[in-house]
Design a protein around this motif. Sequence first.
Motif, PDB file in Angstrom:
ATOM      1  N   UNK A   6       0.842  -1.197   0.000  1.00  0.00           N
ATOM      2  CA  UNK A   6       0.000   0.000   0.000  1.00  0.00           C
ATOM      3  C   UNK A   6       0.873   1.240   0.000  1.00  0.00           C
ATOM      4  N   UNK A   7       0.420   2.226  -0.765  1.00  0.00           N
ATOM      5  CA  UNK A   7       1.141   3.479  -0.921  1.00  0.00           C
ATOM      6  C   UNK A   7       0.500   4.554  -0.045  1.00  0.00           C
ATOM      7  N   UNK A   8       1.301   5.135   0.842  1.00  0.00           N
ATOM      8  CA  UNK A   8       0.828   6.112   1.813  1.00  0.00           C
ATOM      9  C   UNK A   8       1.557   7.438   1.607  1.00  0.00           C
ATOM     10  N   UNK A   9       0.805   8.535   1.639  1.00  0.00           N
ATOM     11  CA  UNK A   9       1.387   9.870   1.629  1.00  0.00           C
ATOM     12  C   UNK A   9       1.261  10.434   3.036  1.00  0.00           C
ATOM     13  N   UNK A  10       2.388  10.808   3.631  1.00  0.00           N
ATOM     14  CA  UNK A  10       2.410  11.406   4.963  1.00  0.00           C
ATOM     15  C   UNK A  10       2.629  12.901   4.796  1.00  0.00           C
ATOM     16  N   UNK A  24       7.705   3.125  11.231  1.00  0.00           N
ATOM     17  CA  UNK A  24       6.842   2.017  11.673  1.00  0.00           C
ATOM     18  C   UNK A  24       5.995   1.450  10.539  1.00  0.00           C
ATOM     19  N   UNK A  25       5.722   2.250   9.512  1.00  0.00           N
ATOM     20  CA  UNK A  25       4.882   1.763   8.416  1.00  0.00           C
ATOM     21  C   UNK A  25       5.657   0.946   7.385  1.00  0.00           C
ATOM     22  N   UNK A  26       6.868   1.361   7.058  1.00  0.00           N
ATOM     23  CA  UNK A  26       7.647   0.649   6.031  1.00  0.00           C
ATOM     24  C   UNK A  26       7.890  -0.814   6.406  1.00  0.00           C
ATOM     25  N   UNK A  27       8.285  -1.138   7.648  1.00  0.00           N
ATOM     26  CA  UNK A  27       8.458  -2.550   7.990  1.00  0.00           C
ATOM     27  C   UNK A  27       7.157  -3.362   7.937  1.00  0.00           C
ATOM     28  N   UNK A  28       6.030  -2.688   7.963  1.00  0.00           N
ATOM     29  CA  UNK A  28       4.732  -3.367   7.871  1.00  0.00           C
ATOM     30  C   UNK A  28       4.278  -3.524   6.419  1.00  0.00           C
ATOM     31  N   UNK A  29       5.133  -3.126   5.476  1.00  0.00           N
ATOM     32  CA  UNK A  29       4.833  -3.347   4.071  1.00  0.00           C
ATOM     33  C   UNK A  29       4.256  -2.159   3.325  1.00  0.00           C
ATOM     34  N   UNK A  30       4.314  -0.980   3.894  1.00  0.00           N
ATOM     35  CA  UNK A  30       3.794   0.209   3.232  1.00  0.00           C
ATOM     36  C   UNK A  30       4.914   0.961   2.519  1.00  0.00           C
ATOM     37  N   UNK A  31       4.562   1.586   1.416  1.00  0.00           N
ATOM     38  CA  UNK A  31       5.457   2.486   0.713  1.00  0.00           C
ATOM     39  C   UNK A  31       5.060   3.899   1.126  1.00  0.00           C
ATOM     40  N   UNK A  41       1.628  18.567  -0.801  1.00  0.00           N
ATOM     41  CA  UNK A  41       0.740  17.406  -0.888  1.00  0.00           C
ATOM     42  C   UNK A  41      -0.052  17.448  -2.184  1.00  0.00           C
ATOM     43  N   UNK A  42      -0.662  18.576  -2.481  1.00  0.00           N
ATOM     44  CA  UNK A  42      -1.471  18.708  -3.698  1.00  0.00           C
ATOM     45  C   UNK A  42      -0.634  18.532  -4.954  1.00  0.00           C
ATOM     46  N   UNK A  43       0.602  19.016  -4.922  1.00  0.00           N
ATOM     47  CA  UNK A  43       1.500  18.838  -6.062  1.00  0.00           C
ATOM     48  C   UNK A  43       1.796  17.353  -6.283  1.00  0.00           C
ATOM     49  N   UNK A  44       2.065  16.628  -5.199  1.00  0.00           N
ATOM     50  CA  UNK A  44       2.326  15.186  -5.310  1.00  0.00           C
ATOM     51  C   UNK A  44       1.109  14.472  -5.873  1.00  0.00           C
ATOM     52  N   UNK A  45      -0.081  14.853  -5.417  1.00  0.00           N
ATOM     53  CA  UNK A  45      -1.307  14.217  -5.908  1.00  0.00           C
ATOM     54  C   UNK A  45      -1.508  14.460  -7.398  1.00  0.00           C
ATOM     55  N   UNK A  46      -1.104  15.633  -7.875  1.00  0.00           N
ATOM     56  CA  UNK A  46      -1.198  15.925  -9.311  1.00  0.00           C
ATOM     57  C   UNK A  46      -0.283  15.015 -10.127  1.00  0.00           C
ATOM     58  N   UNK A  47       0.828  14.577  -9.510  1.00  0.00           N
ATOM     59  CA  UNK A  47       1.830  13.787 -10.221  1.00  0.00           C
ATOM     60  C   UNK A  47       1.637  12.283 -10.064  1.00  0.00           C
ATOM     61  N   UNK A  48       0.849  11.854  -9.077  1.00  0.00           N
ATOM     62  CA  UNK A  48       0.692  10.425  -8.793  1.00  0.00           C
ATOM     63  C   UNK A  48      -0.663   9.927  -9.269  1.00  0.00           C
ATOM     64  N   UNK A  49      -0.702   8.813  -9.960  1.00  0.00           N
ATOM     65  CA  UNK A  49      -1.995   8.298 -10.406  1.00  0.00           C
ATOM     66  C   UNK A  49      -2.815   7.659  -9.280  1.00  0.00           C
ATOM     67  N   UNK A  50      -2.146   7.230  -8.207  1.00  0.00           N
ATOM     68  CA  UNK A  50      -2.874   6.514  -7.158  1.00  0.00           C
ATOM     69  C   UNK A  50      -2.098   6.516  -5.843  1.00  0.00           C
ATOM     70  N   UNK A  51      -2.831   6.697  -4.763  1.00  0.00           N
ATOM     71  CA  UNK A  51      -2.321   6.472  -3.403  1.00  0.00           C
ATOM     72  C   UNK A  51      -3.422   5.748  -2.649  1.00  0.00           C
ATOM     73  N   UNK A  52      -3.048   4.868  -1.735  1.00  0.00           N
ATOM     74  CA  UNK A  52      -4.050   4.139  -0.964  1.00  0.00           C
ATOM     75  C   UNK A  52      -4.578   4.948   0.216  1.00  0.00           C
ATOM     76  N   UNK A  53      -3.718   5.786   0.805  1.00  0.00           N
ATOM     77  CA  UNK A  53      -4.136   6.569   1.969  1.00  0.00           C
ATOM     78  C   UNK A  53      -3.249   7.792   2.128  1.00  0.00           C
ATOM     79  N   UNK A  54      -3.810   8.790   2.795  1.00  0.00           N
ATOM     80  CA  UNK A  54      -3.079  10.020   3.104  1.00  0.00           C
ATOM     81  C   UNK A  54      -3.199  10.259   4.595  1.00  0.00           C
ATOM     82  N   UNK A  55      -2.058  10.416   5.256  1.00  0.00           N
ATOM     83  CA  UNK A  55      -2.022  10.750   6.678  1.00  0.00           C
ATOM     84  C   UNK A  55      -1.730  12.239   6.766  1.00  0.00           C
ATOM     85  N   UNK A  81     -10.136   8.113  -1.669  1.00  0.00           N
ATOM     86  CA  UNK A  81      -8.902   7.708  -0.990  1.00  0.00           C
ATOM     87  C   UNK A  81      -9.040   7.990   0.500  1.00  0.00           C
ATOM     88  N   UNK A  82      -8.594   7.061   1.327  1.00  0.00           N
ATOM     89  CA  UNK A  82      -8.653   7.244   2.776  1.00  0.00           C
ATOM     90  C   UNK A  82      -7.748   8.399   3.189  1.00  0.00           C
TER      91      UNK A  82
END
Length: 120
Positions: A6-10, A24-31, A41-55, A81-82
Motif C-alpha cells: 500500500x502506498x501512503x502519503x504522509x 513504523x509503516x515501512x516494515x509493515x509493508x507500506x510504501x 501534498x497537492x503537487x504530489x497528488x497531481x503527479x501520482x496516479x494513485x495512493x491508498x491513503x493520506x495521513x 482515498x482514505x
Amino acid sequence: MTTQKKSILIVDDQSTNIFALSAVLIPRGYSCTAALTGEQCLQILDERPHLDAILMDYNMPQMNGVETIKYIRQIPQYKKTKVIVITADDSPGLKLKSISAGADGFLTKPIDVDLLETLF
C-alpha cells in the motif's frame, strides 16, 4: 498470490513526525511518500496516479489539514482515498471539522499503529 504494497502519503510540517511514521509503516509493508506542506501534498497528488491513503497533520502553516482535505476531495481520482487526520492537538471540535471536510479518520499523536491500520 502476492499482496501489493500500500502506498501512503504522509503530510506533516515536522520532518521528525514523517520519519517516525515511516519508520513504523515501512516494515509493515507500506510504501511512504512525504510532503511538508498542504501545497506540496497537492503537487504530489497531481503527479501520482494513485495512493491508498493520506495521513494528514492538522496544524500546518499556510494551508492546514482541513483546507488541504477540501482540495483533495475535489480531485476525481482521490475522492474516495482514505484520508486520516493525525494531530497532537485534541481540542474539542477538531475531529468534527476534519470529518466534515472529508477525512475518514482522526487520531491523536502518539499514534497507535495497529489502530491506524484499521482505518486503511
